[in-house]
Design a protein around this motif. Sequence first.
Motif, PDB file in Angstrom:
ATOM      1  N   ARG A 259       0.832  -1.211   0.000  1.00  0.00           N
ATOM      2  CA  ARG A 259       0.000   0.000   0.000  1.00  0.00           C
ATOM      3  C   ARG A 259       0.864   1.258   0.000  1.00  0.00           C
ATOM      4  NH1 ARG A 259      -2.918  -2.914   4.285  1.00  0.00           N
ATOM      5  NH2 ARG A 259      -4.762  -3.915   3.382  1.00  0.00           N
ATOM      6  N   LEU A 260       1.956   1.216   0.744  1.00  0.00           N
ATOM      7  CA  LEU A 260       2.849   2.370   0.789  1.00  0.00           C
ATOM      8  C   LEU A 260       3.472   2.623  -0.571  1.00  0.00           C
ATOM      9  CD1 LEU A 260       4.294   4.517   2.567  1.00  0.00           C
ATOM     10  CD2 LEU A 260       6.107   2.825   2.912  1.00  0.00           C
ATOM     11  N   GLY A 261       3.906   1.562  -1.251  1.00  0.00           N
ATOM     12  CA  GLY A 261       4.493   1.719  -2.571  1.00  0.00           C
ATOM     13  C   GLY A 261       3.512   2.331  -3.556  1.00  0.00           C
ATOM     14  N   THR A 262       2.258   1.906  -3.499  1.00  0.00           N
ATOM     15  CA  THR A 262       1.233   2.460  -4.375  1.00  0.00           C
ATOM     16  C   THR A 262       0.984   3.930  -4.059  1.00  0.00           C
ATOM     17  OG1 THR A 262       0.145   0.301  -4.590  1.00  0.00           O
ATOM     18  CG2 THR A 262      -1.166   2.250  -5.120  1.00  0.00           C
ATOM     19  N   THR A 263       0.952   4.272  -2.789  1.00  0.00           N
ATOM     20  CA  THR A 263       0.673   5.653  -2.374  1.00  0.00           C
ATOM     21  C   THR A 263       1.801   6.599  -2.747  1.00  0.00           C
ATOM     22  OG1 THR A 263      -0.683   4.881  -0.514  1.00  0.00           O
ATOM     23  CG2 THR A 263       0.175   7.131  -0.381  1.00  0.00           C
ATOM     24  N   THR A 264       3.052   6.154  -2.569  1.00  0.00           N
ATOM     25  CA  THR A 264       4.195   7.037  -2.813  1.00  0.00           C
ATOM     26  C   THR A 264       4.737   6.920  -4.229  1.00  0.00           C
ATOM     27  OG1 THR A 264       5.785   5.363  -2.047  1.00  0.00           O
ATOM     28  CG2 THR A 264       4.858   6.872  -0.380  1.00  0.00           C
ATOM     29  N   GLY A 265       4.310   5.901  -4.973  1.00  0.00           N
ATOM     30  CA  GLY A 265       4.832   5.700  -6.323  1.00  0.00           C
ATOM     31  C   GLY A 265       6.264   5.212  -6.339  1.00  0.00           C
ATOM     32  N   GLN A 266       6.717   4.564  -5.258  1.00  0.00           N
ATOM     33  CA  GLN A 266       8.095   4.072  -5.179  1.00  0.00           C
ATOM     34  C   GLN A 266       8.109   2.547  -5.186  1.00  0.00           C
ATOM     35  OE1 GLN A 266      10.924   6.344  -2.748  1.00  0.00           O
ATOM     36  NE2 GLN A 266       9.183   7.338  -1.771  1.00  0.00           N
ATOM     37  N   ASP A 267       9.145   1.991  -5.789  1.00  0.00           N
ATOM     38  CA  ASP A 267       9.309   0.547  -5.836  1.00  0.00           C
ATOM     39  C   ASP A 267       9.942   0.077  -4.530  1.00  0.00           C
ATOM     40  OD1 ASP A 267       9.735  -2.098  -6.363  1.00  0.00           O
ATOM     41  OD2 ASP A 267      11.207  -1.786  -7.960  1.00  0.00           O
ATOM     42  N   LEU A 268       9.165  -0.590  -3.708  1.00  0.00           N
ATOM     43  CA  LEU A 268       9.636  -1.046  -2.406  1.00  0.00           C
ATOM     44  C   LEU A 268       9.770  -2.564  -2.355  1.00  0.00           C
ATOM     45  CD1 LEU A 268       7.388   1.257  -0.167  1.00  0.00           C
ATOM     46  CD2 LEU A 268       9.714   1.687  -0.971  1.00  0.00           C
ATOM     47  N   SER A 269       9.821  -3.196  -3.512  1.00  0.00           N
ATOM     48  CA  SER A 269       9.863  -4.664  -3.566  1.00  0.00           C
ATOM     49  C   SER A 269      11.094  -5.237  -2.872  1.00  0.00           C
ATOM     50  CB  SER A 269       9.800  -5.143  -5.018  1.00  0.00           C
ATOM     51  OG  SER A 269      10.885  -4.605  -5.777  1.00  0.00           O
ATOM     52  N   ALA A 270      12.197  -4.492  -2.848  1.00  0.00           N
ATOM     53  CA  ALA A 270      13.419  -4.989  -2.194  1.00  0.00           C
ATOM     54  C   ALA A 270      13.197  -5.208  -0.702  1.00  0.00           C
ATOM     55  CB  ALA A 270      14.569  -4.011  -2.416  1.00  0.00           C
ATOM     56  N   TRP A 271      12.252  -4.486  -0.114  1.00  0.00           N
ATOM     57  CA  TRP A 271      11.964  -4.666   1.309  1.00  0.00           C
ATOM     58  C   TRP A 271      11.376  -6.044   1.607  1.00  0.00           C
ATOM     59  CZ3 TRP A 271       9.320   0.525   3.186  1.00  0.00           C
ATOM     60  CH2 TRP A 271      10.283   1.548   3.213  1.00  0.00           C
ATOM     61  N   LEU A 272      10.848  -6.695   0.606  1.00  0.00           N
ATOM     62  CA  LEU A 272      10.192  -7.979   0.810  1.00  0.00           C
ATOM     63  C   LEU A 272      11.065  -9.153   0.396  1.00  0.00           C
ATOM     64  CD1 LEU A 272       6.614  -7.027  -0.456  1.00  0.00           C
ATOM     65  CD2 LEU A 272       7.530  -6.925   1.869  1.00  0.00           C
ATOM     66  N   SER A 273      12.366  -8.906   0.167  1.00  0.00           N
ATOM     67  CA  SER A 273      13.292  -9.990  -0.162  1.00  0.00           C
ATOM     68  C   SER A 273      13.851 -10.580   1.123  1.00  0.00           C
ATOM     69  CB  SER A 273      14.429  -9.480  -1.040  1.00  0.00           C
ATOM     70  OG  SER A 273      15.213  -8.528  -0.338  1.00  0.00           O
TER      71      SER A 273
END
Length: 283
Positions: A259-273
């Motif tokens: 949800r944060l990635g969608t709201t800010t428009g930033q790619d946060l996928s690395a946080w889930l590795s």
Amino acid sequence: MRLQEIDFLIIGATKSATTWLQQSLQQHSAIHMPDPELHYFSRYYERGTDWYTQQFARQPHHRLVGEKSNSYMDTPEAAPRIRRDLPHIRLIAQLRNPVERAYSDYCMLYRRGEVGKDIDQYLDPRLADGGRFLNGGLYYDQLRAFLDLYSSDRLLVLLFENIRTQPQRQLDAVRDFLLLDSELEVPPVTTKVKDKTQPVISPGLRKVLAPLKSIAKPFRQNPVFQAARSVIARELRYPPLSKDLKTRLIDYYAPQVERLGTTTGQDLSAWLSNVVPQRDPAG
């Protein structure tokens, strides 16, 4: 000093190098920020606006005045209080991988002797039931409280991870957000603000010596005191964050991160590795 003269707040998150950000900005001749975290809107609101404004010592050459208090993000009462008193304010949130943030926060308190070695007790979502370590990374919920009260152009979201690779670019973004002159450089602080590899007294011995802390404080800079401390201080071995525990933390934070990635428009996928840090990743 009036409330209207305060221009910006660094609201968090804890263990995300906001002290580094503050110290870097304090080097700018046009910016004034008091050194201590005031925690006014989160912990000391009953002291009133007179107390709060007295904490600032604006000089004629200061164009901007701000402060940093990491507790503003994760204290529900802070956002409406800030909106009521500072409707014009600009807000800066510096965020970090919430799993690493939780682990770093745990290591800090372990270093102080305030938590034990059973890391699952504090970080496992099945056992901890929220609490400081887990709740500190619920960034989407925390920032949503501010975005419900302020327009998105009043909030700058930065990522801790960018400090390692592009510290000047991170600070340039802050400079532009605060509408400072483009030709003014804000040099980043180059030394670690809090070095977790520095030798410390073990948590167990720290508890034993706690009653003597106030007595020893005036002598901390004494060469004899420092020599004695060096004999008993050691680099700590922090309880490790296992792969299984990190997996549970990733699952816990995944909805917030998405949800944060969608709201800010930033790619946060690395946080889930699932890459497990071998020591406290702060510093």
